[in-house]
Design a protein around this motif. Structure first.
Motif, PDB file in Angstrom:
ATOM      1  N   VAL A   1       6.770  15.257   7.926  1.00  0.00           N
ATOM      2  CA  VAL A   1       8.145  14.201   7.422  1.00  0.00           C
ATOM      3  C   VAL A   1       7.924  12.729   6.737  1.00  0.00           C
ATOM      4  CG1 VAL A   1      10.465  13.903   8.215  1.00  0.00           C
ATOM      5  CG2 VAL A   1       9.664  15.903   8.745  1.00  0.00           C
ATOM      6  N   LEU A   2       7.463  12.083   7.594  1.00  0.00           N
ATOM      7  CA  LEU A   2       7.010  10.939   6.471  1.00  0.00           C
ATOM      8  C   LEU A   2       6.079  10.868   5.968  1.00  0.00           C
ATOM      9  CD1 LEU A   2       5.501   9.399  10.591  1.00  0.00           C
ATOM     10  CD2 LEU A   2       8.315   8.130   9.369  1.00  0.00           C
ATOM     11  N   PHE A   3       5.543  11.272   5.374  1.00  0.00           N
ATOM     12  CA  PHE A   3       4.646  11.909   4.062  1.00  0.00           C
ATOM     13  C   PHE A   3       5.434  12.684   3.481  1.00  0.00           C
ATOM     14  CE2 PHE A   3       2.636  15.100   1.901  1.00  0.00           C
ATOM     15  CZ  PHE A   3       0.957  14.268   1.161  1.00  0.00           C
ATOM     16  N   GLU A   4       6.330  13.563   3.077  1.00  0.00           N
ATOM     17  CA  GLU A   4       7.495  13.733   2.117  1.00  0.00           C
ATOM     18  C   GLU A   4       8.058  12.281   1.775  1.00  0.00           C
ATOM     19  OE1 GLU A   4       9.053  17.985   2.276  1.00  0.00           O
ATOM     20  OE2 GLU A   4       8.304  17.487   4.028  1.00  0.00           O
ATOM     21  N   SER A   5       8.558  11.404   2.702  1.00  0.00           N
ATOM     22  CA  SER A   5       9.035  10.558   3.019  1.00  0.00           C
ATOM     23  C   SER A   5       9.167   9.401   1.415  1.00  0.00           C
ATOM     24  CB  SER A   5      10.313  10.561   3.661  1.00  0.00           C
ATOM     25  OG  SER A   5       9.424   9.876   4.510  1.00  0.00           O
ATOM     26  N   LEU A   6       7.594   9.467   1.674  1.00  0.00           N
ATOM     27  CA  LEU A   6       6.922   7.696   1.311  1.00  0.00           C
ATOM     28  C   LEU A   6       6.664   8.035  -0.203  1.00  0.00           C
ATOM     29  CD1 LEU A   6       3.005   9.111   2.418  1.00  0.00           C
ATOM     30  CD2 LEU A   6       4.170   7.071   2.787  1.00  0.00           C
ATOM     31  N   THR A   7       7.297   6.733  -0.540  1.00  0.00           N
ATOM     32  CA  THR A   7       7.906   6.795  -2.774  1.00  0.00           C
ATOM     33  C   THR A   7       6.440   6.757  -3.209  1.00  0.00           C
ATOM     34  OG1 THR A   7       8.965   4.905  -1.804  1.00  0.00           O
ATOM     35  CG2 THR A   7       8.775   5.200  -3.703  1.00  0.00           C
ATOM     36  N   PRO A   8       6.414   8.024  -4.067  1.00  0.00           N
ATOM     37  CA  PRO A   8       5.523   8.321  -4.367  1.00  0.00           C
ATOM     38  C   PRO A   8       4.485   8.081  -5.839  1.00  0.00           C
ATOM     39  CG  PRO A   8       7.539  10.502  -5.424  1.00  0.00           C
ATOM     40  CD  PRO A   8       7.973   8.752  -4.099  1.00  0.00           C
TER      41      PRO A   8
END
Ligand SMILES: [Zn+2]
Lengths: 218, 206
Positions: free
Chosen positions: A50-57
């Motif tokens: 979940v944290l990974f997906e919420s990173l700013t690309p």
């Protein structure tokens, strides 16, 4: 089924991939005995995702995409084989890999009449990763730790003032706890121990050995 | 990290990055994409997959500024090639595509750190995965629920707890390193992690 488990703190660091290699190997080995800790780790991993997906690309150029596309032919998709039969060998695969054989093929250093130690090479230069073989009913002389000690019971069991531990049980002791584990009477005990400082025997009878107990990390 | 006060724009923005509500329609899109890659070696599907995940992997590589830009690109390549190679091992019943990719990225980053530190070890991060994963339908259902719950509750975490989680998971800092960096006692860091884990309902009885 294991009764003693790593704390959530330790499991979090394990799942996040930040524990030192030797400690990480010990926790991983415990998970092979413990469905509960596997499930707890899976949840902690969900948190990571979940944290990974919420990173700013961060933008990635097409050049890199093309490099990867060009390499796909070198890396044909694997047809995936299922994990090996769990009945084959009860020891975790990771340990078997480090041992390169069974217990009898290892070289054991005799420390006392009931304790022998075999050091395994993990590549972690800060932690000693060793198997302790305690004869049935045998005692490890009372000792203390200047650092931390992780213990995982692989065969048989042992007890100390705080309780008794069996196959798959995991213990973590911080510096300066003193204890004198005794193997159960019924069979020899083999444990994995991960230390970041050498043991220190506290009893007068064995204290002379302390200078010889150097950390064998690596 | 998006917190409780995320604006509408931010929400739209994160949705366009595939970060959506608990029903996770878009998440399923990536699972289907991965299944398609596995079934037919579909390069168009792989390209879509790359365009979505590569920027996240790069962000993961660069968080905590622990890797150089060149190493970050190398990590993106490694993870993407692994995803291509191992696509047939992906089981959409067991995990969301993003969890699967995150796990590969984490393992590759750990291996890269060890390589850069010239660790001489016979073990790769993949070797640390348990020999068997839980496979009962019950465990899978639990896992899907837990993910949705974490997703939902993430926005309710106080910023100081969310910050520590990001340090530990994304920046790869140990509790002790996070404590030193934020100039906090180790105990405070540990208790914030524990509180966050309680709030996100991640802890199970063992
Ligand atoms: Zn456990």
């Amino acid at each position: 089924m294991a009764k003693f488990h790593p704390s959530v703190d330790l499991l979090t660091e394990y799942v996040a991939g930040i524990l030192p290699l030797a400690q990480s190997a010990c926790i991983s080995a415990h998970l092979n005995y413990c469905p509960q800790c596997q499930q707890q780790s899976a949840r902690l991993q969900d948190l990571g995702a979940v944290l990974f997906e919420s990173l700013t690309p961060v933008p990635v150029g097409d050049a890199l995409l093309n490099t990867v596309l060009a390499r796909l032919d070198e890396e044909p998709p694997l047809s995936y084989r299922r994990a090996q039969d769990p009945a084959v060998g009860r020891l975790p695969a990771l340990l078997q890999r480090l041992m390169k054989g069974d217990f009898s093929e290892l070289s054991w250093n005799k420390i006392t009449s009931s304790l022998s130690i075999s050091y395994l090479k993990t590549g972690d230069t800060a932690y000693e990763f060793a198997l302790y073989h305690i004869k049935a009913g045998g005692r490890i002389p009372e000792h203390t730790h200047r650092g931390s000690e992780m213990t995982l019971v692989l065969q048989g069991g042992f007890s100390d003032a705080a309780g008794s531990y069996h196959e798959g049980d995991f213990l973590f002791r911080e510096a300066s706890d003193t204890h004198a584990p005794t193997a159960l009477q019924s069979e020899d005990c083999i444990c994995l121990a991960v230390l970041d400082a050498p043991l220190r025997f506290t009893g007068w009878k064995y204290r002379w050995m302390n200078p010889f107990l150097q950390l064998r990390a690596g | 990290m998006k917190n409780a006060g995320a604006t509408v724009e931010e929400k739209i923005d994160s949705a366009s990055n595939g970060w959506q509500g608990p029903t996770g329609r878009r998440t399923d899109e990536w699972s289907e994409c991965l299944t398609q890659i596995a079934a037919t070696g579909d390069r168009a599907a792989f390209t879509r997959f790359f365009r979505h995940f590569a920027p996240l992997i790069k962000a993961f590589a660069l968080s905590g500024s622990s890797l150089s830009a060149a190493h970050a690109d190398e990590l993106v390549q490694e993870v993407m090639l692994k995803a291509w190679q191992k696509a047939s091992a992906f089981n959409p019943e067991k995990a969301a595509a993003s969890t699967w990719v995150y796990t590969i990225a984490r393992n590759c980053r750990t291996d890269m750190f060890r390589r850069l530190q010239k660790f001489d070890t016979p073990l790769a991060a993949d070797d640390f995965m348990p020999d068997q994963e839980p496979s009962e339908p019950f465990a899978m259902l639990q896992s899907r629920r837990s993910r949705d719950t974490i997703h939902e509750l993430m926005g309710t975490l106080p910023p100081d707890q969310a910050q520590i989680l990001a340090k530990v998971y994304m920046e790869g800092k140990s509790h002790a390193e996070a404590a030193a960096e934020l100039d906090l006692p180790l105990g405070t860091v540990k208790s914030r992690v524990r509180l966050a884990i309680q709030k996100l309902q991640i802890q199970i009885d063992r």
